[in-house]
Design a protein around this motif. Structure first.
Motif, mmCIF file in Angstrom:
data_model
loop_
_atom_site.group_PDB
_atom_site.id
_atom_site.type_symbol
_atom_site.label_atom_id
_atom_site.label_comp_id
_atom_site.label_asym_id
_atom_site.label_seq_id
_atom_site.Cartn_x
_atom_site.Cartn_y
_atom_site.Cartn_z
ATOM 1 N N PHE A 135 0.811 -1.219 0.000
ATOM 2 C CA PHE A 135 0.000 0.000 0.000
ATOM 3 C C PHE A 135 0.846 1.271 0.000
ATOM 4 O O PHE A 135 0.337 2.357 0.202
ATOM 5 C CB PHE A 135 -0.962 -0.003 1.192
ATOM 6 C CG PHE A 135 -1.977 -1.105 1.118
ATOM 7 C CD1 PHE A 135 -3.098 -0.970 0.299
ATOM 8 C CD2 PHE A 135 -1.799 -2.291 1.820
ATOM 9 C CE1 PHE A 135 -4.015 -1.988 0.205
ATOM 10 C CE2 PHE A 135 -2.722 -3.309 1.733
ATOM 11 C CZ PHE A 135 -3.825 -3.168 0.918
ATOM 12 N N LYS A 136 2.149 1.109 -0.190
ATOM 13 C CA LYS A 136 3.009 2.305 -0.212
ATOM 14 C C LYS A 136 3.141 2.833 -1.626
ATOM 15 O O LYS A 136 3.259 2.060 -2.575
ATOM 16 C CB LYS A 136 4.403 1.939 0.308
ATOM 17 C CG LYS A 136 4.496 1.820 1.819
ATOM 18 C CD LYS A 136 5.912 1.414 2.219
ATOM 19 C CE LYS A 136 6.030 1.341 3.741
ATOM 20 N NZ LYS A 136 7.369 0.830 4.123
ATOM 21 N N PRO A 137 3.157 4.141 -1.796
ATOM 22 C CA PRO A 137 3.451 4.707 -3.127
ATOM 23 C C PRO A 137 4.918 4.475 -3.464
ATOM 24 O O PRO A 137 5.727 4.175 -2.594
ATOM 25 C CB PRO A 137 3.138 6.194 -2.955
ATOM 26 C CG PRO A 137 3.245 6.443 -1.499
ATOM 27 C CD PRO A 137 2.882 5.173 -0.806
ATOM 28 N N ILE A 138 5.218 4.621 -4.710
ATOM 29 C CA ILE A 138 6.547 4.267 -5.204
ATOM 30 C C ILE A 138 7.673 4.943 -4.432
ATOM 31 O O ILE A 138 8.679 4.312 -4.098
ATOM 32 C CB ILE A 138 6.651 4.569 -6.722
ATOM 33 C CG1 ILE A 138 8.035 4.163 -7.250
ATOM 34 C CG2 ILE A 138 6.356 6.027 -7.044
ATOM 35 C CD1 ILE A 138 8.076 4.023 -8.744
ATOM 36 N N ALA A 139 7.503 6.211 -4.090
ATOM 37 C CA ALA A 139 8.558 6.934 -3.389
ATOM 38 C C ALA A 139 8.872 6.272 -2.052
ATOM 39 O O ALA A 139 10.010 6.235 -1.609
ATOM 40 C CB ALA A 139 8.146 8.381 -3.169
ATOM 41 N N GLU A 140 7.835 5.729 -1.423
ATOM 42 C CA GLU A 140 8.032 5.142 -0.094
ATOM 43 C C GLU A 140 8.696 3.780 -0.162
ATOM 44 O O GLU A 140 9.576 3.454 0.627
ATOM 45 C CB GLU A 140 6.696 5.035 0.647
ATOM 46 C CG GLU A 140 6.276 6.362 1.247
ATOM 47 C CD GLU A 140 5.037 6.204 2.096
ATOM 48 O OE1 GLU A 140 5.027 5.338 2.981
ATOM 49 O OE2 GLU A 140 4.055 6.948 1.834
ATOM 50 N N LEU B 293 -3.531 2.688 -3.552
ATOM 51 C CA LEU B 293 -3.756 1.435 -4.264
ATOM 52 C C LEU B 293 -2.985 1.415 -5.580
ATOM 53 O O LEU B 293 -3.217 0.561 -6.432
ATOM 54 C CB LEU B 293 -5.248 1.233 -4.529
ATOM 55 C CG LEU B 293 -6.095 0.947 -3.278
ATOM 56 C CD1 LEU B 293 -7.582 0.899 -3.641
ATOM 57 C CD2 LEU B 293 -5.680 -0.344 -2.596
ATOM 58 N N ASP B 294 -2.024 2.343 -5.719
ATOM 59 C CA ASP B 294 -1.272 2.465 -6.969
ATOM 60 C C ASP B 294 -0.637 1.162 -7.421
ATOM 61 O O ASP B 294 -0.654 0.819 -8.600
ATOM 62 C CB ASP B 294 -0.167 3.528 -6.823
ATOM 63 C CG ASP B 294 -0.740 4.930 -6.978
ATOM 64 O OD1 ASP B 294 -1.964 5.005 -7.267
ATOM 65 O OD2 ASP B 294 0.020 5.902 -6.822
ATOM 66 N N ASN B 295 -0.080 0.425 -6.423
ATOM 67 C CA ASN B 295 0.605 -0.819 -6.786
ATOM 68 C C ASN B 295 -0.353 -1.812 -7.426
ATOM 69 O O ASN B 295 0.012 -2.547 -8.327
ATOM 70 C CB ASN B 295 1.238 -1.452 -5.552
ATOM 71 C CG ASN B 295 2.391 -0.599 -5.026
ATOM 72 O OD1 ASN B 295 3.170 -0.058 -5.815
ATOM 73 N ND2 ASN B 295 2.457 -0.457 -3.714
ATOM 74 N N MET C 158 14.628 0.929 -15.327
ATOM 75 C CA MET C 158 14.931 2.201 -14.655
ATOM 76 C C MET C 158 15.073 2.051 -13.146
ATOM 77 O O MET C 158 15.969 2.592 -12.538
ATOM 78 C CB MET C 158 13.831 3.231 -14.950
ATOM 79 C CG MET C 158 14.013 3.905 -16.301
ATOM 80 S SD MET C 158 12.510 4.754 -16.730
ATOM 81 C CE MET C 158 12.521 6.085 -15.531
ATOM 82 N N THR C 159 14.154 1.303 -12.555
ATOM 83 C CA THR C 159 14.131 1.277 -11.082
ATOM 84 C C THR C 159 14.549 -0.065 -10.500
ATOM 85 O O THR C 159 14.562 -0.248 -9.288
ATOM 86 C CB THR C 159 12.717 1.590 -10.571
ATOM 87 O OG1 THR C 159 11.832 0.624 -11.139
ATOM 88 C CG2 THR C 159 12.293 2.976 -10.954
ATOM 89 N N GLY C 160 14.859 -1.047 -11.325
ATOM 90 C CA GLY C 160 15.204 -2.366 -10.783
ATOM 91 C C GLY C 160 13.963 -3.112 -10.338
ATOM 92 O O GLY C 160 12.891 -2.971 -10.942
ATOM 93 N N GLN C 161 14.076 -3.906 -9.258
ATOM 94 C CA GLN C 161 12.948 -4.702 -8.772
ATOM 95 C C GLN C 161 11.784 -3.794 -8.376
ATOM 96 O O GLN C 161 11.977 -2.813 -7.666
ATOM 97 C CB GLN C 161 13.378 -5.519 -7.543
ATOM 98 C CG GLN C 161 14.449 -6.545 -7.840
ATOM 99 C CD GLN C 161 13.925 -7.710 -8.637
ATOM 100 O OE1 GLN C 161 12.737 -8.007 -8.608
ATOM 101 N NE2 GLN C 161 14.806 -8.371 -9.376
ATOM 102 N N LEU C 162 10.582 -4.183 -8.817
ATOM 103 C CA LEU C 162 9.390 -3.401 -8.469
ATOM 104 C C LEU C 162 8.764 -3.995 -7.204
ATOM 105 O O LEU C 162 7.797 -4.737 -7.252
ATOM 106 C CB LEU C 162 8.386 -3.424 -9.627
ATOM 107 C CG LEU C 162 8.899 -2.831 -10.941
ATOM 108 C CD1 LEU C 162 7.923 -3.101 -12.068
ATOM 109 C CD2 LEU C 162 9.131 -1.330 -10.777
ATOM 110 N N TYR C 163 9.365 -3.630 -6.044
ATOM 111 C CA TYR C 163 8.945 -4.281 -4.806
ATOM 112 C C TYR C 163 7.492 -4.009 -4.456
ATOM 113 O O TYR C 163 6.785 -4.870 -3.958
ATOM 114 C CB TYR C 163 9.860 -3.866 -3.654
ATOM 115 C CG TYR C 163 11.217 -4.506 -3.750
ATOM 116 C CD1 TYR C 163 11.337 -5.896 -3.714
ATOM 117 C CD2 TYR C 163 12.370 -3.738 -3.904
ATOM 118 C CE1 TYR C 163 12.590 -6.491 -3.821
ATOM 119 C CE2 TYR C 163 13.617 -4.334 -4.008
ATOM 120 C CZ TYR C 163 13.716 -5.708 -3.965
ATOM 121 O OH TYR C 163 14.924 -6.297 -4.083
ATOM 122 N N GLY C 164 7.062 -2.785 -4.699
ATOM 123 C CA GLY C 164 5.674 -2.451 -4.359
ATOM 124 C C GLY C 164 4.708 -3.303 -5.152
ATOM 125 O O GLY C 164 3.750 -3.865 -4.616
ATOM 126 N N ALA C 165 4.979 -3.457 -6.445
ATOM 127 C CA ALA C 165 4.107 -4.264 -7.294
ATOM 128 C C ALA C 165 4.161 -5.720 -6.875
ATOM 129 O O ALA C 165 3.141 -6.423 -6.824
ATOM 130 C CB ALA C 165 4.539 -4.119 -8.747
#
Lengths: 286, 339
Positions: A34-39, A56-58, A245-252
């Motif tokens: 539930f964290k936005p990408i920046a977090e 709910l962005d992820n 660009m960002t590597g692993q997409l942990y949030g997703a």
């Protein structure tokens, strides 16, 4: 029994420590989902236990909607892998349970099948890796590569020994006299199985099926080898969630992990009553 | 209503001979007891009658018809299993209805029969519970109700009341006897309790190692056992089996030729004045008293009514009631009894 206060304090501290150890990774996953990408990208002092700006962005992202300039929208969304996992793990479980239960009943009651238990153990003696290459070749020949039917089939085969052994133990423990009584009271063999054995085995069937479903649901290796594009499953899809660009997409990944946890949890809750109920309690004299 | 006949029936399990060339007949309407120690083949006999096991040799006849190839459901024999074998996932009511539902009996008839049997066994108030919620005695009554609810040719019961406490067991066996007489049906009853067997049976068969040692009325088996084994199985305390050289001392008659041992029931062994033997222990049981006696290195027991005053260590003499002695040959078989 009287326990000293010291002991009680120690006991609860130990339980709390153990709970934390086993639950923190899960809680961390939930929080990250539930964290936005920046977090979820932040490190060090910026890291927080709870999302500061829950979003709910992820979830939107894995279903094909990008709300950030940093990550472009996914070409392939999570919908299809979820369907693939449900179909292959679900039908794999059905295959294993049908074949395993029948074999276990036959062997337990009538001694049919001779060396079957041994043969099924041998199936588990090979590391799956050792047989997967021949399986790949056969599946390619049969046109079963990258299809949920092919996956369900191999899942059924791989988990069949578990279904067989679990169910055989349950059938062995079921008192034979109960079936004898039904035979004497007018049932045919088949009626005995339907009216007495199966209903009595409901808790056993439920717990075995759940166990096998979770095995199939969390498989990575087989799905990685046997699927390429259309029918990749959740674990394979999850591994592919990264960007240049960002590597692993942990949030997703966390969001997908949370979705992946739902079916087993629902199944577990649904059969909870069956799981806790005693199998044959009360049928026999102690 | 049916007679059950075994003709030279043998049943093996692997190398074990569970039933060894057994022949006997259970007459119609009899309360027939199969009695013997555990694993002597009694339960296998019941399974053979039910059709759950097939004989390796010989033939079983129910009402004169061979049944070896008739499946269990069609033999129309009802059974109460040793562990009761209630269906745990059904209520007591569904358990009792089960035999009727499986035979597609009309709903009204089922209701009437269940009503009837639950009245007979006093289980009306517990029919809505599952076996897990019932006490031991209630479960046992439900199991018996399941057997009684339909109209079979014979009832079989495999030690159905062994799990009950002593008092309930005594009540239940009187009940069973009453129910059997009311129904007027053949009842085959397995037990390892000699008192239970003697009290309920019209006829009984004593088993040893898969063979029948003797068949007869309880009275016959008690009075005229054909071997030391049968003599020892019936009666508590057990019969005194003594070497022939003690016959003189007890004032027993000389036995027929070949007598090696003679047997005296404890109630036929009297204590007199003398110094041949010594009282080793006295067991007052209320209504009767059991006296343990040693004569040389032989141990004997004597029972008598009431509470006679004896003391351990007292020197006594012994005598037998005339005509109450059995004689056995070296193999333990009974020789013609002396009169």
């Amino acid at each position: 029994m009287q326990r000293s206060l010291k002991f009680e304090v120690f006991r609860y501290a130990a339980i709390a420590a153990f709970l934390a150890l086993s639950l923190i990774p899960t809680l961390w996953m939930i929080s990250m989902a539930f964290k936005p990408i920046a977090e979820w990208q932040s490190t060090g002092a910026d890291l927080t236990w709870w999302p500061k700006n829950p979003t709910l962005d992820n979830f939107r992202f894995i279903f094909g909607e990008s709300s950030s300039d940093m990550i472009s929208a996914l070409e392939r969304t999570a919908g299809r892998p979820i369907l693939a996992s449900l179909l292959s793990a679900g039908f794999g479980t059905v295959i294993a349970m049908l074949a395993g239960t029948s074999a276990a009943y036959g062997l337990s009651r009538f001694g049919y099948g001779g060396n079957l238990p041994l043969a099924l153990v041998q199936l588990r003696l090979f590391p799956p890796m050792a047989v997967m290459i021949p399986v790949m070749i056969m599946w390619a020949f049969l046109g079963l590569i990258d299809s949920w039917i092919g996956l369900a089939l191999i899942y059924g085969i791989v988990t069949l020994p578990f279904a067989f052994w679990l169910m055989k133990t349950f059938f062995d423990d079921m008192p034979r006299e109960i079936e004898d009584a039904a035979l004497v009271e007018g049932c045919s063999r088949w009626r005995v199985f339907l009216r007495v054995t199966l209903p009595m085995m409901r808790p056993a069937l439920a717990s075995s099926a759940l166990f096998i479903f979770i095995l199939n649901w969390s498989d990575y290796l087989i799905a990685l080898l046997l699927t390429t594009r259309d029918w990749v499953t959740i674990p394979v899809y999850m591994a592919s969630l990264s960007s240049s660009m960002t590597g692993q997409l942990y949030g997703a990944k966390a969001a997908l992990g949370l979705i992946a946890a739902v079916p087993p949890v629902i199944m577990g809750i649904a059969i909870q009553k069956q799981l806790v109920r005693g199998l044959t309690f009360g049928a026999l004299k102690e | 209503m049916a007679s059950i006949t075994f003709e030279n029936v043998t049943k093996r399990f692997g190398d074990t001979v569970a039933v060894d060339d057994v022949s006997f007949e259970i007459r119609d309407n009899a309360f027939f007891c199969l009695f013997g120690p555990p694993l002597s083949g009694k339960s296998t006999i019941l399974k053979l009658i039910l059709g759950l096991e097939q004989p390796d040799e010989g033939e079983i006849l129910i009402d004169g018809r061979p049944v070896s190839h008739v499946n269990p459901a069609r033999r129309n024999v009802a059974m109460v299993f040793q562990n009761l074998a209630l269906f745990p996932h059904m209520t007591a009511l569904d358990n009792v209805c089960f035999p009727l539902v499986e035979r597609r009996i009309a709903k009204e008839e089922i209701d009437a029969k269940v009503c009837d049997v639950s009245e007979k066994l006093h289980i009306g108030h517990i029919l809505h519970k599952t076996p897990a919620q019932l006490s031991g005695g209630e479960r046992q009554r439900v199991a018996i109700a399941r057997a009684l609810v339909r109209d079979p040719v014979a009832y079989l019961m495999d030690d159905p009341i062994s799990a009950l406490d002593a008092r309930l067991r005594e009540q239940t066996r009187v009940e069973l006897r009453r129910i059997q007489q009311e129904l007027g049906k053949t009842l085959v009853y397995v037990t390892h309790d000699q008192e239970e067997a003697m009290s309920v049976a019209d006829m009984m068969a004593v088993f040893k190692d898969g063979k029948i040692c003797q068949t007869g009325t309880p009275d016959t088996l008690y009075q005229r056992p054909n071997s030391t084994y049968v003599a020892g199985m019936l009666g508590a305390p057990a019969m005194n089996v003594l070497p022939m050289n003690m016959a003189d001392m007890l004032g027993a008659l000389a036995g027929p030729n070949g007598s090696k041992h003679f047997g005296v029931r404890p109630e036929n062994l009297r204590i007199t004045k003398g110094s041949d033997a010594m009282i080793s222990e006295v067991e007052p049981l209320g209504g009767s008293t059991t006296v343990h006696i040693t004569a040389g290195d032989v141990a004997l027991t004597s029972t008598m009514l009431g509470q006679p005053q004896f003391e351990a260590g007292t020197q006594i003499g012994l005598a037998v009631n005339s005509g109450q002695t059995l004689f056995f040959d070296g193999a333990g078989n009974t020789l013609a009894a002396a009169q």
